[in-house]
Design a protein around this motif. Structure first.
Motif, mmCIF file in Angstrom:
data_model
loop_
_atom_site.group_PDB
_atom_site.id
_atom_site.type_symbol
_atom_site.label_atom_id
_atom_site.label_comp_id
_atom_site.label_asym_id
_atom_site.label_seq_id
_atom_site.Cartn_x
_atom_site.Cartn_y
_atom_site.Cartn_z
ATOM 1 N N ALA A 1 -42.156 13.916 -17.943
ATOM 2 C CA ALA A 1 -43.501 14.481 -18.082
ATOM 3 C C ALA A 1 -43.918 15.201 -16.804
ATOM 4 O O ALA A 1 -43.479 14.860 -15.697
ATOM 5 C CB ALA A 1 -44.501 13.379 -18.413
ATOM 6 N N ALA A 2 -44.797 16.176 -16.958
ATOM 7 C CA ALA A 2 -45.356 16.876 -15.807
ATOM 8 C C ALA A 2 -46.611 16.201 -15.286
ATOM 9 O O ALA A 2 -47.047 16.482 -14.169
ATOM 10 C CB ALA A 2 -45.675 18.325 -16.186
ATOM 11 N N TRP A 3 -47.186 15.298 -16.101
ATOM 12 C CA TRP A 3 -48.462 14.681 -15.757
ATOM 13 C C TRP A 3 -48.412 13.188 -16.039
ATOM 14 O O TRP A 3 -47.859 12.761 -17.048
ATOM 15 C CB TRP A 3 -49.595 15.300 -16.572
ATOM 16 N N ALA A 4 -48.999 12.418 -15.134
ATOM 17 C CA ALA A 4 -49.079 10.964 -15.300
ATOM 18 C C ALA A 4 -50.546 10.553 -15.398
ATOM 19 O O ALA A 4 -51.281 10.663 -14.406
ATOM 20 C CB ALA A 4 -48.424 10.243 -14.125
ATOM 21 N N PRO A 5 -51.011 10.087 -16.560
ATOM 22 C CA PRO A 5 -52.358 9.520 -16.627
ATOM 23 C C PRO A 5 -52.443 8.293 -15.718
ATOM 24 O O PRO A 5 -51.551 7.430 -15.736
ATOM 25 C CB PRO A 5 -52.494 9.131 -18.106
ATOM 26 N N LEU A 6 -53.495 8.216 -14.918
ATOM 27 C CA LEU A 6 -53.610 7.153 -13.921
ATOM 28 C C LEU A 6 -54.557 6.056 -14.381
ATOM 29 O O LEU A 6 -55.346 6.211 -15.303
ATOM 30 C CB LEU A 6 -54.080 7.738 -12.589
ATOM 31 N N ALA B 1 -50.086 14.914 -10.721
ATOM 32 C CA ALA B 1 -49.039 15.904 -10.905
ATOM 33 C C ALA B 1 -47.687 15.254 -10.622
ATOM 34 O O ALA B 1 -47.524 14.546 -9.629
ATOM 35 C CB ALA B 1 -49.263 17.075 -9.957
ATOM 36 N N VAL B 2 -46.723 15.491 -11.512
ATOM 37 C CA VAL B 2 -45.367 14.940 -11.352
ATOM 38 C C VAL B 2 -44.372 16.101 -11.373
ATOM 39 O O VAL B 2 -44.201 16.720 -12.409
ATOM 40 C CB VAL B 2 -45.026 13.950 -12.487
ATOM 41 N N PRO B 3 -43.786 16.472 -10.231
ATOM 42 C CA PRO B 3 -43.845 15.783 -8.940
ATOM 43 C C PRO B 3 -45.141 16.093 -8.196
ATOM 44 O O PRO B 3 -45.876 17.013 -8.553
ATOM 45 C CB PRO B 3 -42.636 16.356 -8.190
ATOM 46 N N HIS B 4 -45.391 15.316 -7.129
ATOM 47 C CA HIS B 4 -46.581 15.529 -6.320
ATOM 48 C C HIS B 4 -46.410 16.784 -5.456
ATOM 49 O O HIS B 4 -45.312 17.087 -4.984
ATOM 50 C CB HIS B 4 -46.831 14.330 -5.413
#
Length: 341
Positions: free
Chosen positions: A106-111, A164-167
């Motif tokens: 994934a490009a995004w990680a819900p936190l 954002a993944v990666p940061h």
């Protein structure tokens, strides 16, 4: 947001933002009690006229290559979210959620709503940034921790936060101004080789699927943690208001059956078995994989942050690299078993 003790860092950071024009907001009382909150209040209030979004970066940050283009693409892809461009490699919940997203490609990680906000580099829509500034203003500077207050604001306003993944940002090796002794690094940093900007336009349905995996509010909701060279399950215990950063852990071997894992599948003993188990349980908790390009770097920081100092020295760089491969092996074994079923 800047403290004069780090004056030697600011020029390079401002240049790295170009062609975005960074403005330096300096601690108004640098000789007073060390308080990131004091400067954060002013940084979040410094929204540019006509701006659609507002990004606050701390002065010990390091930026990835092509930073401005990456940020603009990220904003275009998720314009309504609070976006973290950094998360700490061993934060109680968010570091695992980022690794879980990396494992799924994934490009995004819900936190997490309960972990502290990754305030090293955080971006918000401009109107939300102004609301945050008003929210922070009456809080005494002696509270110190801006990250906890920002997390509280996001909870109360029910603002979704994505990493954002990666940061796009790493934390530099600079001495903490607030007496924190731990090492801080990004969970997975893009560095000199960020992804193509189209990476950020991934289907938003994946965001919801990843969020659903830790917002079920069931008794077995958990994160997997490496700490002190051992693997733990961190049950989130939803609805209990248990602090996200508590030091209590549930040793994986004793509690894995609660999440459907037979501990006998883990080969051997010792540190290698601990990191293998962590990878295996991450594999059990991962959605269908779509080119997990950032998985190995995310596992590498898991190992690096999760070892005792004595073990870091004992294994050395080559040994730690082998532990990362062991963690990846555990992950792959579990994923292969799931595919076979």
């Amino acid at each position: 947001m800047h403290h004069p003790a780090r004056a030697h860092l600011v020029g390079a950071l401002v240049r790295a933002c170009l062609p975005l024009v960074a403005r330096v907001v300096t601690d108004p009382d640098p000789s007073g009690i060390r308080s990131p909150l004091r400067t954060a209040k002013r940084a979040w209030a410094a929204v540019g006229e006509g701006a659609t979004h507002h990004l606050v970066i701390q002065d010990d940050a390091l930026l990835c290559a092509d930073f401005a283009a990456q940020v603009m693409a990220a904003v275009a892809a998720r314009p309504r979210h609070v976006v973290a461009l950094y998360s700490d490699w061993n934060s109680p919940q968010n570091s695992y959620l980022v690794r879980r997203a990396a494992a799924a490609g994934a490009a995004w990680a819900p936190l997490s709503r309960t972990d502290w906000a990754p305030a090293v580099a955080l971006l918000m829509p401009a109107d939300r940034a102004r609301e945050l500034a008003r929210y922070l203003a009456p809080i005494p500077d002696e509270v110190i921790d801006d990250d906890e207050m920002i997390a509280r604001f996001c909870r109360e306003w029910r603002l979704p936060m994505l990493a954002a993944v990666p940061h796009l940002v790493e934390k530099g090796n600079v001495e903490s101004l607030t007496a924190h002794e731990d090492l801080y690094h990004a969970t997975v940093f893009a560095g000199r080789n960020p992804p193509p900007t189209v990476h950020w336009a991934r289907d938003s349905a994946q965001d919801a699927a990843l969020a659903a995996g830790f917002e079920r509010a069931d008794p077995w909701e958990h994160m997997v943690e490496l700490r002190g060279s051992r693997c733990y399950l961190r049950f989130t215990r939803p609805r209990t208001k248990e602090p996200a950063g508590h030091e209590y852990g549930w040793y994986w071997h004793d509690w894995a059956p609660l999440i459907g894992i037979d501990p006998r599948v883990v080969p051997g003993q010792g540190v290698r078995a601990e990191v293998w188990a962590a990878g295996y349980m991450l594999g059990a908790d991962t959605l269908e994989i779509d080119r997990a390009d950032w998985l190995r770097p995310a596992l590498n920081t898991w190992v690096e942050s999760g070892l005792r100092p004595a073990d870091r020295s004992r294994f050395g760089p080559e040994g730690r690299a082998e532990l990362t491969e062991a963690c990846l092996e555990g992950f792959s074994v579990r994923r292969a078993a799931d595919v076979a079923v």
